[in-house]
Design a protein around this motif. Structure first.
Motif, PDB file in Angstrom:
ATOM      1  N   UNK A 366       0.819  -1.215   0.000  1.00 47.16           N
ATOM      2  CA  UNK A 366       0.000   0.000   0.000  1.00 47.16           C
ATOM      3  C   UNK A 366       0.851   1.264   0.000  1.00 47.16           C
ATOM      4  N   UNK A 367       1.924   1.284   0.795  1.00 52.77           N
ATOM      5  CA  UNK A 367       2.766   2.479   0.871  1.00 52.77           C
ATOM      6  C   UNK A 367       3.468   2.740  -0.457  1.00 52.77           C
ATOM      7  N   UNK A 368       3.958   1.680  -1.097  1.00 53.50           N
ATOM      8  CA  UNK A 368       4.613   1.857  -2.393  1.00 53.50           C
ATOM      9  C   UNK A 368       3.617   2.374  -3.428  1.00 53.50           C
ATOM     10  N   UNK A 369       2.399   1.849  -3.403  1.00 46.81           N
ATOM     11  CA  UNK A 369       1.374   2.322  -4.334  1.00 46.81           C
ATOM     12  C   UNK A 369       1.078   3.800  -4.100  1.00 46.81           C
ATOM     13  N   UNK A 370       1.041   4.212  -2.835  1.00 44.72           N
ATOM     14  CA  UNK A 370       0.780   5.619  -2.513  1.00 44.72           C
ATOM     15  C   UNK A 370       1.881   6.521  -3.047  1.00 44.72           C
ATOM     16  N   UNK A 371       3.143   6.120  -2.854  1.00 42.50           N
ATOM     17  CA  UNK A 371       4.258   6.941  -3.354  1.00 42.50           C
ATOM     18  C   UNK A 371       4.213   7.040  -4.883  1.00 42.50           C
ATOM     19  N   UNK A 372       3.875   5.940  -5.530  1.00 44.87           N
ATOM     20  CA  UNK A 372       3.806   5.923  -6.995  1.00 44.87           C
ATOM     21  C   UNK A 372       2.723   6.874  -7.499  1.00 44.87           C
ATOM     22  N   UNK A 373       1.554   6.852  -6.849  1.00 46.62           N
ATOM     23  CA  UNK A 373       0.478   7.757  -7.249  1.00 46.62           C
ATOM     24  C   UNK A 373       0.878   9.213  -7.033  1.00 46.62           C
ATOM     25  N   UNK A 374       1.582   9.485  -5.948  1.00 43.42           N
ATOM     26  CA  UNK A 374       2.046  10.855  -5.704  1.00 43.42           C
ATOM     27  C   UNK A 374       2.970  11.320  -6.823  1.00 43.42           C
TER      28      UNK A 374
END
Length: 542
Positions: A366-374
């Protein structure tokens, strides 16, 4: 909340409210859109990502799921729109026109830099409305059944990027998405909570009304006719063990004629994973979220796969058994459930599974997905094109829309029109006759709206009383409300549409006063519907 019937008294516990749900930022904004249903699968993945975004990145939710109240309870702004086929929605054609207009307005007001859709089929109204968003992403999980329809995949090119949540059973994936992984940005399996957010065993057991000193099994098979018999069988086998305590969701127990004595009833406990330390084992379905939560948090589990149109739950369950991290049967009707429960009750077998679970443990994606979306949200204008865009998993030729005031022109540039792939065109041609027959049938047979109830600032009890006053069949009543605390209203069988209330983020972003915001939303909701002969008002905000 949990209720345990013991010695003639009920013990109730209210789970604490989650923290860290993310604050509204003043800068970038990401809109999460999910598909229809009553479950939390798509929403849980989206919320798992949203709550890990930088505080300066604001999250907004639009959902067609009746699980919208959970999103609001966890602190996220959410707007619910009824899905196609729901009471009062009309034909699919009229629903599509109405929903596309509602989505266009909501997106135009919010001006998100990124829109993420989580669902199996990107629906036409969304595809039409999302063209004004600079970056669009499809969160598309894998492990589709081998024979699943590939029609949804023909819409992949309409998104700028594909996000694929990881799959513990990826090696067992032989479905149509398995050959498309190179087109997606892949992360580890996405789960809602981090390790630090789980309650210690003693505290979790106390909140659920359990004895932390006794071996405890959670039965989490869900609801419905297909699982009622399996739930009943599991409870009877487990309840017959003197040294084991058993807990199950009250929603599942409600469908049983006779619940064995001593079963702990769990009420409205979300996310259930917060309490997993209280359990020594579990019996659960093999849907994406519950499967990966149980795997990640090390709960030895008997997986009972359910039949789904796309998700290959049997493959997921079999893989867990083959990897030594769980047990599996073929489905809720499998006669081997009793034997597998015997294995689950064996302490040595559970210990071996826990050891294997620790060995194969994956990170939370989830955290990696969040950074990618940012990162995607920062790719605007010229800097978002070419090699830099490709580095972040965006498709070739990606050219995000410029916002007003950005770049050489103050006029927003429209994304180039995509005329569609040959595969998508063939799907349209092949399904057109069946679609026309369905639309004609809906136009002729669907009941016409008779009563409209405008319930603004009304309690659920007041709305239910007004439904009684309407004296019309529930399928001819439409309730439009600014409340999402309306579980009993939904169960009453009426149509329900939602307008965010005063002070909610969607109203603030509209740029107009609340009365005008509500009037515009109501006009969109009532568009392409027959004028009801009767209109009732209830509440204190009219």
């Amino acid at each position: 909340m949990a209720e345990r019937v013991q010695d003639g008294r009920a013990v109730r516990n209210q789970p604490r409210r989650l923290s860290g749900t993310g604050a509204a930022g003043s800068g970038r904004r990401i809109m999460f859109v999910s598909s229809n249903g009553t479950g939390l699968g798509h929403l849980t993945r989206s919320m798992a990502i949203a709550r890990r975004l930088d505080p300066q990145v604001e999250s907004l939710f639009i959902t067609l799921s009746r699980a919208a109240p959970v999103v609001r309870e966890l602190g996220f702004p959410v707007e619910y729109m009824a899905s196609h086929g729901s009471v009062g929605a009309g034909s699919d054609f009229l629903w599509s026109r109405r929903t596309a207009a509602r989505l266009r307005v909501a997106i135009a007001e919010a001006e998100p830099s990124v829109l993420l859709f989580d669902g199996i089929l990107p629906y036409d109204p969304l595809l039409a409305a999302m063209k004004q968003v600079p970056v669009t992403v499809w969160c598309r999980r894998g492990l589709w059944q081998r024979g699943a329809s590939t029609a949804p995949l023909t819409r992949s090119d309409l998104f700028d990027a594909i996000l694929e949540p990881g799959e513990f059973a990826a090696d067992a994936d032989s479905g149509p998405t398995s050959s498309r992984r190179a087109d997606a940005h892949q992360v580890d399996p996405i789960v809602f909570l981090d390790d630090s957010e789980l309650l210690p065993r003693d505290e979790a057991a106390r909140e659920l009304g359990l004895d932390p000193e006794k071996p405890t099994i959670l039965v989490q098979l869900g609801q419905g006719a297909e699982v009622a018999a399996a739930t009943d069988r599991c409870l009877r086998v487990l309840a017959g063990q003197d040294d084991v305590q058993v807990a199950a969701a009250s929603s599942a127990l409600a469908g049983l004629l006779d619940v064995p004595e001593g079963i702990v009833h769990l009420h409205s406990t979300y996310p259930m994973s917060r309490y997993y330390a209280a359990f020594d084992g579990a019996v659960a379905a093999a849907g994406y979220n519950v499967f990966h939560e149980l795997i990640r948090f090390g709960v030895p589990t008997l997986f009972v796969p359910m039949r789904r149109e796309t998700d290959d739950q049997p493959a997921r369950a079999r893989y867990a058994a083959e990897a030594g991290v769980g047990l599996a049967v073929d489905g809720p009707g499998d006669e081997r459930i009793g034997d597998r429960l015997g294995e689950l009750l064996d302490a040595d077998r559970r210990a071996a599974m826990k050891e294997r679970l620790q060995e194969l443990r994956q990170d939370n994606g989830a955290a990696e997905a969040a950074r990618w979306l940012e990162q995607l949200g920062q790719l605007r204008g010229a800097e978002g094109r070419g090699e830099k865009a490709a580095e972040h998993g965006l498709r070739g030729g990606f050219s995000p829309r410029l916002r007003d005031g950005e770049g050489p022109s103050r006029r927003a540039a429209r994304r180039p029109v995509r005329w569609g792939s040959p595969a998508r065109a063939w799907v349209f041609v092949r399904t057109l006759p069946k679609t026309l027959v369905r639309l004609v049938g809906q136009t002729i047979s669907l009941p016409r709206l008779r009563t409209l109830i405008l319930a603004f600032g009304a309690s659920e009890a007041e709305i239910l009383e007004e439904i009684e006053t309407a004296a019309a069949p529930p399928n001819r009543v439409l309730v439009v409300t600014d409340s999402l605390a309306i579980g009993e209203v939904w169960r009453a069988g009426t149509g329900v549409e939602h307008i965010p209330g005063p002070g909610e983020r969607q109203a603030e972003l509209s740029g107009v006063d609340y009365d005008e915001f509500r009037r515009r939303r109501l006009d969109l909701i009532l568009a392409h519907r027959p004028r009801p002969p009767r209109v009732l008002e209830v509440g204190n905000r009219h």
